[in-house]
Design a protein around this motif. Structure first.
Motif, PDB file in Angstrom:
ATOM      1  N   LEU A   9       0.827  -1.208   0.000  1.00 41.04           N
ATOM      2  CA  LEU A   9       0.000   0.000   0.000  1.00 41.04           C
ATOM      3  C   LEU A   9       0.859   1.256   0.000  1.00 41.04           C
ATOM      4  CD1 LEU A   9      -2.800  -1.039   2.526  1.00 41.04           C
ATOM      5  CD2 LEU A   9      -3.123  -0.429   0.130  1.00 41.04           C
ATOM      6  N   ASN A  10       1.920   1.258   0.771  1.00 37.90           N
ATOM      7  CA  ASN A  10       2.792   2.424   0.820  1.00 37.90           C
ATOM      8  C   ASN A  10       3.429   2.695  -0.540  1.00 37.90           C
ATOM      9  OD1 ASN A  10       4.481   4.436   2.499  1.00 37.90           O
ATOM     10  ND2 ASN A  10       6.037   3.207   1.483  1.00 37.90           N
ATOM     11  N   VAL A  11       3.881   1.637  -1.207  1.00 34.39           N
ATOM     12  CA  VAL A  11       4.517   1.802  -2.517  1.00 34.39           C
ATOM     13  C   VAL A  11       3.517   2.324  -3.547  1.00 34.39           C
ATOM     14  CG1 VAL A  11       5.610   0.569  -4.415  1.00 34.39           C
ATOM     15  CG2 VAL A  11       6.293   0.085  -2.068  1.00 34.39           C
ATOM     16  N   VAL A  12       2.340   1.709  -3.585  1.00 36.31           N
ATOM     17  CA  VAL A  12       1.351   2.069  -4.606  1.00 36.31           C
ATOM     18  C   VAL A  12       0.852   3.489  -4.418  1.00 36.31           C
ATOM     19  CG1 VAL A  12      -0.972   1.559  -5.432  1.00 36.31           C
ATOM     20  CG2 VAL A  12       0.646  -0.296  -5.054  1.00 36.31           C
ATOM     21  N   ILE A  13       0.491   3.864  -3.187  1.00 35.80           N
ATOM     22  CA  ILE A  13      -0.048   5.206  -2.945  1.00 35.80           C
ATOM     23  C   ILE A  13       1.025   6.261  -3.120  1.00 35.80           C
ATOM     24  CG2 ILE A  13      -1.176   6.679  -1.232  1.00 35.80           C
ATOM     25  CD1 ILE A  13      -2.915   4.527  -2.533  1.00 35.80           C
ATOM     26  N   SER A  14       2.259   5.975  -2.742  1.00 37.46           N
ATOM     27  CA  SER A  14       3.349   6.939  -2.946  1.00 37.46           C
ATOM     28  C   SER A  14       3.523   7.252  -4.426  1.00 37.46           C
ATOM     29  CB  SER A  14       4.657   6.391  -2.364  1.00 37.46           C
ATOM     30  OG  SER A  14       4.555   6.212  -0.977  1.00 37.46           O
ATOM     31  N   VAL A  74      -4.377   2.253   7.155  1.00 35.61           N
ATOM     32  CA  VAL A  74      -3.880   3.538   7.645  1.00 35.61           C
ATOM     33  C   VAL A  74      -2.353   3.529   7.738  1.00 35.61           C
ATOM     34  CG1 VAL A  74      -3.873   5.089   9.630  1.00 35.61           C
ATOM     35  CG2 VAL A  74      -6.016   4.039   8.880  1.00 35.61           C
ATOM     36  N   LEU A  75      -1.765   2.442   8.251  1.00 34.71           N
ATOM     37  CA  LEU A  75      -0.314   2.374   8.352  1.00 34.71           C
ATOM     38  C   LEU A  75       0.346   2.430   6.978  1.00 34.71           C
ATOM     39  CD1 LEU A  75       0.220  -0.332  11.130  1.00 34.71           C
ATOM     40  CD2 LEU A  75       0.767   2.100  11.265  1.00 34.71           C
ATOM     41  N   GLY A  76      -0.276   1.785   5.994  1.00 34.14           N
ATOM     42  CA  GLY A  76       0.321   1.756   4.664  1.00 34.14           C
ATOM     43  C   GLY A  76       0.260   3.082   3.931  1.00 34.14           C
ATOM     44  N   THR A  77      -0.659   3.957   4.315  1.00 33.69           N
ATOM     45  CA  THR A  77      -0.835   5.224   3.582  1.00 33.69           C
ATOM     46  C   THR A  77      -0.558   6.443   4.437  1.00 33.69           C
ATOM     47  OG1 THR A  77      -3.196   5.217   4.156  1.00 33.69           O
ATOM     48  CG2 THR A  77      -2.558   4.190   2.069  1.00 33.69           C
ATOM     49  N   LEU A  78      -0.265   6.252   5.721  1.00 32.47           N
ATOM     50  CA  LEU A  78      -0.124   7.401   6.630  1.00 32.47           C
ATOM     51  C   LEU A  78       1.000   8.326   6.200  1.00 32.47           C
ATOM     52  CD1 LEU A  78      -1.114   8.720   9.228  1.00 32.47           C
ATOM     53  CD2 LEU A  78       0.512   7.300  10.489  1.00 32.47           C
ATOM     54  N   ASN A  79       2.150   7.777   5.883  1.00 31.35           N
ATOM     55  CA  ASN A  79       3.300   8.609   5.537  1.00 31.35           C
ATOM     56  C   ASN A  79       3.024   9.432   4.285  1.00 31.35           C
ATOM     57  OD1 ASN A  79       6.068   9.424   5.968  1.00 31.35           O
ATOM     58  ND2 ASN A  79       6.575   8.223   4.138  1.00 31.35           N
ATOM     59  N   THR A  80       2.397   8.760   3.294  1.00 28.52           N
ATOM     60  CA  THR A  80       2.095   9.467   2.042  1.00 28.52           C
ATOM     61  C   THR A  80       1.043  10.544   2.257  1.00 28.52           C
ATOM     62  OG1 THR A  80       2.627   7.482   0.791  1.00 28.52           O
ATOM     63  CG2 THR A  80       1.341   9.163  -0.327  1.00 28.52           C
TER      64      THR A  80
END
Length: 557
Positions: free
Chosen positions: A281-286, A373-379
């Protein structure tokens, strides 16, 4: 984004599905166990003796903390199944545990649940001996199912050196034998439990007016440890072994160990899957936010608040995760039912249904939301902090500095490698998540193959290195060494060794451990003692050889 969304949804579904499958199965197992224990009055303390008069029961009943006492006669015998008047021989010997039930009083503890048969009330005995001397019996369900036995079937039992006929009167279950096996091993084909008339069984073994097995129920708030010690002391003069609590009863231990192991696996493996989902999720949303940088700036310039833009991306990933959650719940329900079917082949209950507790559903939803939420919070935080004017411009070049290796004095680094290291240090969160994601993926591969590899090692150590034999002969009582000479002359026998097994309690100061002493020949070749390195050991004549785990429990050197 359909392929990326599908991948993330499947990873989330795998994590949630594994979580629901495992924990719902063990919760159903624990629920069935607790219900069976309560309904059939499962005892709290158990003890065995060689032979004790019935009057000892009153002594035990008078002990502080004891609410009820039940004495029985129980014996292990050799069983063969009669087919058309002859005994059917099988590849393995059949051991039967005979348990006597009094016709008038029945059982107050460890009561029987009849699945089928002639008797209408499981609190009574299966019946008096028939005119031809045959003993009616109830047969444990697992044994009856494996051998296809129906009420009316006849079996032969070697009772105290004499052949007696057992007539099956019904199929029964007992909380004492949820897991049916001998010496802690599941053996539904080679081990069965048979409940017969107590007076007939006692007469056959010269136990009239006596017992060799006792079960006790404790009063509320009773000190189990003190009661167990008092029972052991009271029975010591009658050849009694140490009394044990429910926590050490074989069937209970096997069920409890399965619950503990599966709860651990049901928490660990889904956590790995959800960690992979966080990384994806983090990779995709970033990447998605990076490609839509100008659109975000335009929306902010037109007056859209940060929370609306952040909610847009959060809704996107929540929709993907919701699809994974729905699929995971479906997988959990289907696979959990199959899990229960596997359990039902080993653990026997009157009622065993798959049940998904509400807290499992709520926890699954919470885990899915937390993963999203954890996967997208930083982005999302970076998006919120982005001003419209800054967002309309190309991203500013990154601030690069010397790497940690360069600051430590390592200067001979190739230019491409130096650029890679600086990029990694410049974005520690992204780099850290990438490392965690790759590590979690590798952990899944290792965990998926671990059990198979571990079993291969165990089987090789046990059956190729330690037990280098073809046939094992068990005796219910110690026999003379002259039996070895007889077996050496059996056709095909090339080597024979004897082993003596004695149950004991090992004590070192305040530490106690129930175990078993094993007596080996001076140079064992068929049944060897092998360590984890494959080296065999011979016990010395003046000492005892312990496993390292047992030595640690007893604090021995």
């Amino acid at each position: 984004m359909w392929s990326q969304a599908l991948t993330i949804a499947l990873v989330v579904a795998s994590g949630i599905g594994g979580f629901i499958t495992t924990l719902s199965a063990v919760d159903s197992l624990a629920l069935a166990r607790d219900r069976f224990y309560t309904d059939n009055h499962f005892a709290d303390v158990f003890a065995s003796v060689k032979r004790a008069p019935d009057s000892v029961a009153e002594t035990l009943r008078a002990l502080p903390g004891v609410a009820d006492v039940q004495t029985t006669v129980e014996e292990l015998v050799r069983i063969s199944i009669a087919v058309d008047g002859a005994s059917k021989t099988t590849g393995d010997a059949i051991t039967g545990q005979l348990i006597g039930i009094h016709a008038r009083t029945g059982l107050r503890l460890n009561q029987i649940t009849l699945r089928s048969g002639y008797a209408a009330d499981a609190s009574l005995s299966p019946g008096r001996p028939l005119p031809d001397g045959a003993l009616p019996c109830w047969v444990s369900e697992a044994f009856a199912t494996v051998h296809g036995l129906k009420p009316g079937a006849r079996l032969n039992a070697l009772i105290n050196g004499k052949q007696r006929t057992l007539v099956m009167a019904g199929v029964a279950l007992s909380p004492e034998f949820i897991f049916a096996g001998l010496w802690g091993s599941p053996d539904q084909r080679g081990f069965g439990v048979f409940w017969v008339d107590a007076e007939a069984l006692a007469a056959a073994f010269d136990m009239t007016g006596a017992f060799n097995r006792v079960a006790l129920r404790l009063a509320p708030q009773a000190d189990a440890t003190a009661v167990i010690a008092a029972v052991g002391n009271a029975l010591q003069s009658y050849g009694g072994r140490e009394a044990i609590g429910r926590a050490d009863q074989t069937s209970h231990v096997m069920v409890e160990n399965e619950i503990k192991q599966q709860r651990l696996l049901g928490t660990l493996l889904p956590s790995i899957f959800l960690a992979v989902a966080v990384f994806l999720l983090n990779v995709v949303i970033s990447r998605l936010v990076a490609t839509q940088r100008e659109q975000i700036a335009a929306l902010k310039a037109l007056g859209y608040p940060n929370r609306t833009i952040a909610a847009h991306y959060l809704k996107l990933v929540l929709l993907i995760a919701a699809a994974g959650l729905a699929l995971g719940l479906l997988l959990g329900r289907v696979l959990g039912g199959l899990f229960i079917g596997m359990y039902a082949e080993v653990f026997r209950f009157p009622l065993f249904e798959h049940h998904i507790a509400p807290w499992l559903m709520a926890t699954s939803v919470s885990l899915t939301v937390a993963t999203t939420v954890l996967g997208t919070l930083n982005t999302l935080r970076a998006t919120v902090r982005l001003s419209p004017a800054e967002a309309m411009q190309p991203p500013a070049p990154g601030h690069y500095r010397r790497t940690l290796l360069e600051r430590m004095g390592v200067t001979r680094i190739a230019t491409p490698l130096r650029m890679i290291l600086r990029n990694i240090e410049r974005r520690p969160w992204r780099s850290g998540l990438s490392v965690v994601g790759v590590a979690a993926s590798l952990a899944l591969v290792v965990m998926g193959n671990y059990l198979r590899d571990a079993m291969e090692v165990i089987i090789d150590n046990q059956f190729n290195q330690a037990m280098r034999l073809d046939v094992t002969v068990w005796t219910f009582e110690p026999v003379s060494d002259t039996a070895l000479a007889e077996m050496r002359h059996l056709p095909g026998a090339t080597a024979v060794e004897s082993v003596r097994l004695v149950p004991v309690t090992l004590v070192n100061g305040h530490r106690r451990q129930r175990g078993e002493l094993r007596g080996y020949p001076l140079q064992p070749e068929l049944y060897r003692i092998v360590d984890m390195s494959g080296h065999s050991h011979v016990p010395a004549g003046d000492g005892v050889l312990l496993t390292d785990r047992l030595a640690r429990k007893l604090d021995l050197r």
